[in-house]
Design an enzyme around this catalytic site. Structure first.
Site, PDB file in Angstrom:
ATOM      1  N   SER A 123       0.843  -1.191   0.000  1.00 51.56           N
ATOM      2  CA  SER A 123       0.000   0.000   0.000  1.00 51.56           C
ATOM      3  C   SER A 123       0.878   1.240   0.000  1.00 51.56           C
ATOM      4  O   SER A 123       2.062   1.184   0.315  1.00 51.56           O
ATOM      5  CB  SER A 123      -0.940   0.008   1.193  1.00 51.56           C
ATOM      6  OG  SER A 123      -0.219   0.395   2.340  1.00 51.56           O
ATOM      7  N   LYS A 124       0.261   2.332  -0.354  1.00 52.07           N
ATOM      8  CA  LYS A 124       0.996   3.570  -0.551  1.00 52.07           C
ATOM      9  C   LYS A 124       1.693   4.009   0.748  1.00 52.07           C
ATOM     10  O   LYS A 124       2.739   4.637   0.706  1.00 52.07           O
ATOM     11  CB  LYS A 124       0.034   4.655  -1.033  1.00 52.07           C
ATOM     12  CG  LYS A 124       0.771   5.705  -1.817  1.00 52.07           C
ATOM     13  CD  LYS A 124      -0.068   6.309  -2.899  1.00 52.07           C
ATOM     14  CE  LYS A 124       0.656   7.473  -3.542  1.00 52.07           C
ATOM     15  NZ  LYS A 124       1.765   7.132  -4.370  1.00 52.07           N
ATOM     16  N   ARG A 125       1.102   3.627   1.880  1.00 45.84           N
ATOM     17  CA  ARG A 125       1.694   4.027   3.151  1.00 45.84           C
ATOM     18  C   ARG A 125       3.098   3.459   3.333  1.00 45.84           C
ATOM     19  O   ARG A 125       3.955   4.074   3.933  1.00 45.84           O
ATOM     20  CB  ARG A 125       0.798   3.589   4.309  1.00 45.84           C
ATOM     21  CG  ARG A 125      -0.009   4.750   4.867  1.00 45.84           C
ATOM     22  CD  ARG A 125      -0.976   4.264   5.890  1.00 45.84           C
ATOM     23  NE  ARG A 125      -1.931   3.328   5.300  1.00 45.84           N
ATOM     24  CZ  ARG A 125      -2.317   2.192   5.856  1.00 45.84           C
ATOM     25  NH1 ARG A 125      -1.832   1.831   7.014  1.00 45.84           N
ATOM     26  NH2 ARG A 125      -3.200   1.428   5.272  1.00 45.84           N
TER      27      ARG A 125
END
Ligand code: GLU
Length: 501
Positions: free
Chosen positions: A265-267
């Site tokens: 995920s982008k996190r």
């Protein structure tokens, strides 16, 4: 119909996730390998998530990495997305009439029904079921309404300017079986499947209705998509049956995970293909890497061109287990591809990265830039590293005086060696400054003075580069000579000597 037709069906929600690139790539490789077609269809049924320019961005990314489509959307000369193909429109929001026509048929045949339940009722139902530890699903309330009740509620909705949703009347018994080309047989009990909403109150179909109608009318033979769609697939199969259509074949691709097995995920870091490209991963390296996310040629070969991938691709060679996204492996592949570039090609690719790092490249000759590139090429993992790795070629480095001292020597010794070297280079004729000559000359100088290599070459190298680790002293000197002439070498050696007090 024997022609292989597959599709990539993204929602236009912004950046291109690396997982989406993998789905598109596998569908593309499968189509090309089998002389089939790949269609790009845009699934914009969720109008709230739509992002302006997302299709153009997607097309640009796909073009950069070499994934091409045969039908659907294309970039025109003005850089705008344009549709082409005989099965269009390829944008779901332009196909609403088709969905309405088919949903009406299902309602008429009692295979789908209007649902008038309020958000509040659905919310209460969910809470009740959760409290009883039951999976939340619609309880079929509106499925049991009499025609009179339906007419009455419909009239009320219309008077209030509202539309009911339409739900799929999923069979309450029996089983639905997916024969997945990757996962094999997956069996679902129909009674556990939710009466899926097919048409929303805003008149837009849900993904489930649109995907089935579109895949059917676009004559898709193989649906290749992420594993997260497996639970939706029995509903799709039941919809095909409700319409009396033959379902396509399904191949679900295992989800790519981080090394700690969490979802990408982008996190946690970069997941957008655009970001990887911006960092200076070469498109061919990225494609090679992404192809290996789940697919394996079952040989030792790891470096594959797109052409080779097409020739070797086989859905049967896709692993069921989740592939791990290993950036180290991507770095390695990228370094392999960087080494295959000629210095001339690489300089052009590196220029934007130098500019980003503040280097005014127009001030430097191509010969110099090529010499810098030739030296760094062996070590470069991504193009974006070039700025920090080569800063000392473009401006004299700040040298730490302590670093100038070879570990078995003293600062006095380093200082005098640097001054002697400066004088030596001052007197060395210009034609002796090639890489090979420099090495011979400096080594003769060391031998004549009875010095040792370490205490002479270490300070020389650090004075020229400012770094603890860098290309060797002869390499660095030869490149600086190409860029500036011998005075730059002399100047750096003298100023390093002066920094030692
Ligand atoms: N629109 C879906 C997505 O965004 C496509 C799923 C499918 O391929 O059926 O992933």
């Amino acid at each position: 119909m024997n022609t292989i037709r597959t599709r990539f069906a993204p929602s236009p929600t912004g950046f291109v996730h690396i997982g989406s690139l993998r789905t598109a790539l596998f569908a593309f490789l499968f189509a090309r390998k089998n002389q089939g077609h790949i269609i790009l269809r845009v699934e914009d049924t969720d109008q709230n998530r739509k992002v302006e320019g997302a299709v153009e961005n997607l097309l640009k990314v796909m073009k950069t990495v070499g994934v091409e489509f045969d039908e659907g959307f294309f970039l025109n000369d003005a850089g705008l997305a344009e549709q082409k193909g005989e099965f269009g429109p390829y944008l779901q929001s332009q196909r609403l009439d088709l969905y309405h026509e088919h949903i009406a048929k299902l309602v008429e045949e009692k295979k789908a029904y209007y649902c008038f339940c309020s958000e509040q009722r659905l919310e209460d139902l969910r809470k009740e079921q959760t409290a009883l530890k039951k999976p939340p699903m619609y309880d079929g309330h509106c499925r049991r309404l009499s025609q009179d009740e339906i007419d009455k509620q419909m009239a009320e909705f219309k008077a209030a300017g509202k539309n009911p949703v339409v739900r799929f009347a999923i069979p309450t018994s029996g089983q639905t079986i997916i024969e997945d080309l990757i996962y094999g047989k997956i069996v679902y009990e129909n009674q556990l499947l939710d009466d899926q909403v097919l048409l929303k109150s805003d008149g837009f179909p849900t993904y489930h209705l649109a995907v089935v109608i579109d895949d059917h009318f676009m004559q898709i033979s193989h649906v290749i998509r992420g594993e997260e769609w497996i639970p939706s697939t029995p509903k799709h199969i039941l919809l095909y049956q409700a319409f009396g259509w033959e379902a396509p074949k399904f191949a679900h691709l295992p989800l790519t995970l981080n090394p700690d097995k969490s979802k990408l995920s982008k996190r946690q870091g970069d997941v957008a293909v655009e970001d990887f490209l911006a960092k200076g991963y070469l498109p061919e390296a990225l494609i090679n890497f992404v192809a290996f996310l789940g697919w394996n040629p079952k040989t030792e070969q790891e470096i594959f061109s797109l052409e080779e991938l097409i020739n070797q691709f086989d859905l049967n060679k896709i692993n069921k287990s989740a592939p791990i996204f290993d950036v180290g492996k991507l770095d390695w592949m990228n370094s392999v591809y960087i080494k295959t570039k000629s210095d001339v090609e690489l300089v052009e690719l590196l220029k934007p990265y130098w500019e980003k790092a503040g280097v005014e490249i127009n001030k430097f000759s191509n010969e110099f830039l090529q010499a810098v590139t030739a030296l760094e090429k062996e070590r470069l993992k991504k193009l974006s590293e070039i700025g920090e790795r080569t800063g000392y070629y473009f401006a004299a480095p700040a040298v730490d005086p302590k670093l100038l001292v070879w570990k078995k020597s003293t600062s006095e010794d380093a200082k005098s060696k640097l001054n002697e070297l400066a004088e030596f280079f001052e007197n060395l004729p210009e034609e002796k400054f090639s890489r090979e000559n420099l090495e011979t000359e400096v080594k003769n100088f060391i031998a004549a003075k009875n010095y040792d290599n370490g205490s002479t070459l270490w300070p020389m190298r650090v004075a020229l580069t400012g770094l603890e680790k860098s290309p060797g002293p002869f390499d660095a000197a030869a490149v600086l000579f190409i860029g500036y002439g011998k005075q730059e070498i002399v100047k750096r050696l003298k100023s390093a000597a002066a920094s030692i007090i």
